[in-house]
Design a protein around this motif. Structure first.
Motif, PDB file in Angstrom:
ATOM      1  N   ALA A  96       0.830  -1.207   0.000  1.00 43.81           N
ATOM      2  CA  ALA A  96       0.000   0.000   0.000  1.00 43.81           C
ATOM      3  C   ALA A  96       0.863   1.255   0.000  1.00 43.81           C
ATOM      4  O   ALA A  96       0.571   2.229  -0.713  1.00 43.81           O
ATOM      5  CB  ALA A  96      -0.920  -0.008   1.213  1.00 43.81           C
ATOM      6  N   LEU A  97       1.924   1.248   0.787  1.00 49.64           N
ATOM      7  CA  LEU A  97       2.818   2.402   0.829  1.00 49.64           C
ATOM      8  C   LEU A  97       3.539   2.571  -0.500  1.00 49.64           C
ATOM      9  O   LEU A  97       3.671   3.699  -1.010  1.00 49.64           O
ATOM     10  CB  LEU A  97       3.819   2.250   1.971  1.00 49.64           C
ATOM     11  N   ARG A  98       3.993   1.474  -1.072  1.00 47.24           N
ATOM     12  CA  ARG A  98       4.687   1.562  -2.360  1.00 47.24           C
ATOM     13  C   ARG A  98       3.769   2.163  -3.425  1.00 47.24           C
ATOM     14  O   ARG A  98       4.185   3.006  -4.231  1.00 47.24           O
ATOM     15  CB  ARG A  98       5.159   0.170  -2.777  1.00 47.24           C
ATOM     16  N   GLN A  99       2.507   1.757  -3.429  1.00 44.17           N
ATOM     17  CA  GLN A  99       1.560   2.290  -4.397  1.00 44.17           C
ATOM     18  C   GLN A  99       1.298   3.776  -4.168  1.00 44.17           C
ATOM     19  O   GLN A  99       1.212   4.558  -5.120  1.00 44.17           O
ATOM     20  CB  GLN A  99       0.245   1.512  -4.323  1.00 44.17           C
ATOM     21  N   ARG A 100       1.202   4.177  -2.905  1.00 43.13           N
ATOM     22  CA  ARG A 100       0.964   5.586  -2.599  1.00 43.13           C
ATOM     23  C   ARG A 100       2.153   6.437  -3.027  1.00 43.13           C
ATOM     24  O   ARG A 100       1.983   7.571  -3.514  1.00 43.13           O
ATOM     25  CB  ARG A 100       0.689   5.748  -1.101  1.00 43.13           C
ATOM     26  N   ILE A 101       3.350   5.927  -2.859  1.00 45.18           N
ATOM     27  CA  ILE A 101       4.552   6.644  -3.295  1.00 45.18           C
ATOM     28  C   ILE A 101       4.542   6.818  -4.814  1.00 45.18           C
ATOM     29  O   ILE A 101       4.891   7.889  -5.338  1.00 45.18           O
ATOM     30  CB  ILE A 101       5.820   5.906  -2.812  1.00 45.18           C
ATOM     31  N   ILE A 102       4.126   5.777  -5.535  1.00 43.83           N
ATOM     32  CA  ILE A 102       4.018   5.880  -6.989  1.00 43.83           C
ATOM     33  C   ILE A 102       3.015   6.965  -7.370  1.00 43.83           C
ATOM     34  O   ILE A 102       3.247   7.765  -8.293  1.00 43.83           O
ATOM     35  CB  ILE A 102       3.598   4.518  -7.587  1.00 43.83           C
ATOM     36  N   GLN A 103       1.906   7.029  -6.655  1.00 44.05           N
ATOM     37  CA  GLN A 103       0.892   8.053  -6.933  1.00 44.05           C
ATOM     38  C   GLN A 103       1.457   9.462  -6.727  1.00 44.05           C
ATOM     39  O   GLN A 103       1.168  10.373  -7.509  1.00 44.05           O
ATOM     40  CB  GLN A 103      -0.327   7.839  -6.046  1.00 44.05           C
ATOM     41  N   LEU A 104       2.251   9.653  -5.661  1.00 44.31           N
ATOM     42  CA  LEU A 104       2.826  10.978  -5.429  1.00 44.31           C
ATOM     43  C   LEU A 104       3.872  11.302  -6.483  1.00 44.31           C
ATOM     44  O   LEU A 104       4.002  12.459  -6.901  1.00 44.31           O
ATOM     45  CB  LEU A 104       3.429  11.066  -4.023  1.00 44.31           C
ATOM     46  N   ARG A 105       4.609  10.301  -6.934  1.00 45.73           N
ATOM     47  CA  ARG A 105       5.555  10.534  -8.034  1.00 45.73           C
ATOM     48  C   ARG A 105       4.812  11.037  -9.273  1.00 45.73           C
ATOM     49  O   ARG A 105       5.229  12.009  -9.916  1.00 45.73           O
ATOM     50  CB  ARG A 105       6.291   9.232  -8.380  1.00 45.73           C
ATOM     51  N   GLU A 106       3.726  10.359  -9.610  1.00 44.17           N
ATOM     52  CA  GLU A 106       2.964  10.737 -10.799  1.00 44.17           C
ATOM     53  C   GLU A 106       2.303  12.100 -10.634  1.00 44.17           C
ATOM     54  O   GLU A 106       2.241  12.890 -11.580  1.00 44.17           O
ATOM     55  CB  GLU A 106       1.921   9.652 -11.092  1.00 44.17           C
ATOM     56  N   LEU A 107       1.840  12.377  -9.420  1.00 43.34           N
ATOM     57  CA  LEU A 107       1.241  13.684  -9.154  1.00 43.34           C
ATOM     58  C   LEU A 107       2.280  14.789  -9.304  1.00 43.34           C
ATOM     59  O   LEU A 107       2.005  15.854  -9.887  1.00 43.34           O
ATOM     60  CB  LEU A 107       0.642  13.694  -7.743  1.00 43.34           C
ATOM     61  N   THR A 108       3.469  14.536  -8.794  1.00 38.82           N
ATOM     62  CA  THR A 108       4.560  15.517  -8.908  1.00 38.82           C
ATOM     63  C   THR A 108       4.879  15.789 -10.371  1.00 38.82           C
ATOM     64  O   THR A 108       5.034  16.946 -10.795  1.00 38.82           O
ATOM     65  CB  THR A 108       5.810  15.006  -8.184  1.00 38.82           C
ATOM     66  N   GLN A 109       4.962  14.740 -11.161  1.00 39.14           N
ATOM     67  CA  GLN A 109       5.272  14.905 -12.574  1.00 39.14           C
ATOM     68  C   GLN A 109       4.178  15.675 -13.288  1.00 39.14           C
ATOM     69  O   GLN A 109       4.451  16.504 -14.171  1.00 39.14           O
ATOM     70  CB  GLN A 109       5.476  13.534 -13.227  1.00 39.14           C
ATOM     71  N   ALA A 110       2.923  15.423 -12.907  1.00 39.44           N
ATOM     72  CA  ALA A 110       1.818  16.154 -13.531  1.00 39.44           C
ATOM     73  C   ALA A 110       1.914  17.646 -13.254  1.00 39.44           C
ATOM     74  O   ALA A 110       1.683  18.475 -14.143  1.00 39.44           O
ATOM     75  CB  ALA A 110       0.485  15.598 -13.023  1.00 39.44           C
ATOM     76  N   VAL A 111       2.274  18.008 -12.039  1.00 39.53           N
ATOM     77  CA  VAL A 111       2.413  19.423 -11.686  1.00 39.53           C
ATOM     78  C   VAL A 111       3.617  20.033 -12.400  1.00 39.53           C
ATOM     79  O   VAL A 111       3.550  21.164 -12.910  1.00 39.53           O
ATOM     80  CB  VAL A 111       2.521  19.605 -10.163  1.00 39.53           C
TER      81      VAL A 111
END
Length: 566
Positions: A478-493
């Motif tokens: 779950a933590l690994r997936q959440r980290i991936i989501q924040l990576r993708e969110l960062t890239q989107a911004v």
């Protein structure tokens, strides 16, 4: 009601079992001798006793009696001056300052724990020594040898207190508008003229001298923040004469009545420059960054103080029968057994536990950045501190206020009256969202100054660090997936921000909150890995974190992505 009681055993568990503090310190030659768990535990236990026995009992009078102002002089509440004298004479301000300056040279994280507890016990009183470490670091790294000889050891030991004089009536967060003038003199000194507001501890009776660090503008300085220089003006000069610094009044405030918030006027006060002309903000940020971590710790401590009161009340207050199975140990009508109250208490406990892990790790990383023999490890520590400090300051001061309000709710109508003391915490906590850079400024600092300039590379490296040593269990996944989501969110911004000037500013608050939630999830996971699986003390808050705190990430993520897609 009950005064705050530090829990050294729980803090020791977080430091030793979760963060593995002794092993981390053993890698730092300058602090290797302090890595003895017995020594650190003794320091924590003695600190807890001082906080509980000396400082906490003064909290109620600090609020109800408050500070008094008369003819330029400030008198602090009864007992405050005696407690501060005992504090510095016992060596508590000197925990983490260098031994050559009169300090004890202990790890910064022990100082962090001490100030968290002090803030929880008596926020108003703690405002006085709260700026000491930042002032000490500022003078140590930027002042001349002559100034160090006069002031450094007094700041290191806490014998003299300090202020940070930035804000002016027209210049709050925009320091580029500062008008206070500094005129050079033939002897190398300067004359300062101007007015500063919201100066915590600008005048008081706690210490024999007060060292003012003041941002001002030289006559030929350019407009804006790059034209500011930093100056030192003491209340009393070495010859015993008093400076031309006048306290015009103290503010009447919503809370923090035990701390004098002063309007200070400088009437051509003789001053010495600290650091280079035009680089005052560089020197001052040493002080401000230390203060921001301390404010995050204030948030954690105040929330813990509110939780302690609410938990104690819930364990005694009896109302209607709670639903669910009967208990052999608790009456069925204790409000602590009601799901709504239990959820509130467990959720705030989860914030405190995870907040401590994050703040303590940040304090540890400050020492790693200073002392680790490996340059790459020092750089990683600097990155951690730069990125997490604005997140912790914002997230935990906001939670101190909203979470204390939730704890007040546990009391029902009794929480709204002064008798129980919980309403004071709500009032005292509110200012922490404003000072040392408003939480909106923290969000801008994170996204526009720390993440976007390098295309998110530093944030991605921090997420690599959070991903280190994750296993294959459900919570690891779950933590690994959440980290991936924040990576993708960062890239989107990163990709969307250049399209529109206002976009990054508009999403900064939600982005910071999303980052905070990932850090909370990491911290909660570290606690669960170290805690016994069948221990309700740790398992119940862990469950509340997963069920009632972390789901907010999806909302924040969607809000940011929706704006980026416009």
């Amino acid at each position: 009601m009950n005064a705050y009681q530090p829990n050294a055993a729980e803090t020791t568990f977080l430091l030793f079992d979760v963060l593995r503090l002794p092993q981390q310190l053993a890698e730092l030659p300058a602090l290797a001798e302090t890595a003895d768990p017995a020594l650190m535990q003794q320091v924590l236990e003695e600190a807890g006793k001082f906080v509980a026995e000396v400082v906490a009992p003064l909290n109620r009078d600090g609020d109800e009696i408050g500070c008094r102002f008369e003819a330029g002089r400030v008198t602090t509440p009864p007992g405050f001056a005696d407690a501060y004298r005992a504090f510095w004479q016992a060596g508590w301000p000197a925990l983490a300052t260098a031994t050559e300056d009169g300090g004890q040279g202990l790890p910064t994280v022990l100082e962090a724990v001490l100030y968290e507890w002090l803030s929880a016990a008596n926020h108003g009183w703690t405002m006085a020594p709260g700026l000491l470490h930042g002032a000490y670091e500022c003078v140590k790294h930027h002042a001349s040898d002559e100034l160090k000889a006069l002031y450094l050891d007094k700041l290191a030991t806490g014998e003299w207190l300090a202020t940070m004089c930035l804000t002016e009536p027209h210049a709050g967060s925009d320091l580029g508008l500062v008008r206070t003038k500094a005129v050079p003199q033939a002897d190398g000194s300067y004359r300062l003229s101007g007015t500063k507001i919201f100066i915590s501890g600008g005048e008081h009776d706690l210490s024999d001298n007060i060292v003012h660090l003041v941002l001002a503008r030289l006559p030929d300085a350019p407009a804006g923040p790059k034209g500011l220089s930093l100056f030192l003006v003491p209340k009393f000069y070495p010859d015993g004469s008093r400076s031309a610094v006048v306290c015009e009044r103290i503010e009447e405030k919503m809370g923090l009545h035990g701390s004098p918030t002063c309007v200070m006027r400088f009437d051509e006060a003789s001053a010495q420059i600290v650091g280079e002309p035009g680089r005052g903000l560089n020197a001052m940020f040493v002080m401000m960054n230390a203060a921001r971590l301390h404010v995050a710790l204030q948030g954690v401590g105040l929330l813990d103080a509110a939780w302690q009161k609410a938990d104690a009340y819930a364990a005694e207050r009896r109302q209607m029968r709670a639903p669910g199975p009967r208990s052999d140990t608790e009456p069925a009508d204790l409000i602590a057994r009601h799901p709504a109250m239990r959820q509130k208490l467990d959720t705030q406990r989860a914030w405190v536990d995870a907040g401590r892990v994050l703040a303590y790790r940040t304090a540890l990383e400050l020492d790693v950045a200073k002392h680790h023999p490996d340059a790459a490890r020092r750089a990683a520590a600097q990155r951690w501190c730069a990125l997490t400090t604005p997140v912790l300051k914002s997230a935990f001061t906001e939670q101190a206020f909203s979470g204390a309000s939730e704890c007040l709710q546990v009391f029902g109508g009794h929480g709204y009256v002064r008798e129980w003391g919980i309403e004071q915490i709500v009032r005292d906590a509110r200012v922490s969202m404003i000072y040392e850079g408003t939480n909106e400024i923290q969000a801008i600092d994170l996204l526009l100054r720390k993440v976007l300039p390098d295309g998110g590379a530093s944030l991605q490296a921090l997420l690599d660090d959070l991903s280190h040593n994750l296993g294959t269990g459900a919570q690891d996944t779950a933590l690994r997936q959440r980290i991936i989501q924040l990576r993708e969110l960062t890239q989107a911004v990163v990709l969307a921000a250049p399209r529109e000037d206002t976009l990054a500013h508009e999403v900064a608050g939600d982005y910071l909150r999303a980052t905070a939630l990932v850090l909370l999830q990491w911290a909660g996971h570290q606690i669960e890995r170290a805690a016994p699986a069948d221990d309700d003390r740790w398992s119940r808050p862990a469950q509340a974190l997963r069920q009632r705190v972390l789901p907010e990430f999806a909302m924040r993520e969607q809000m940011v992505l929706a704006r980026c897609a416009q």
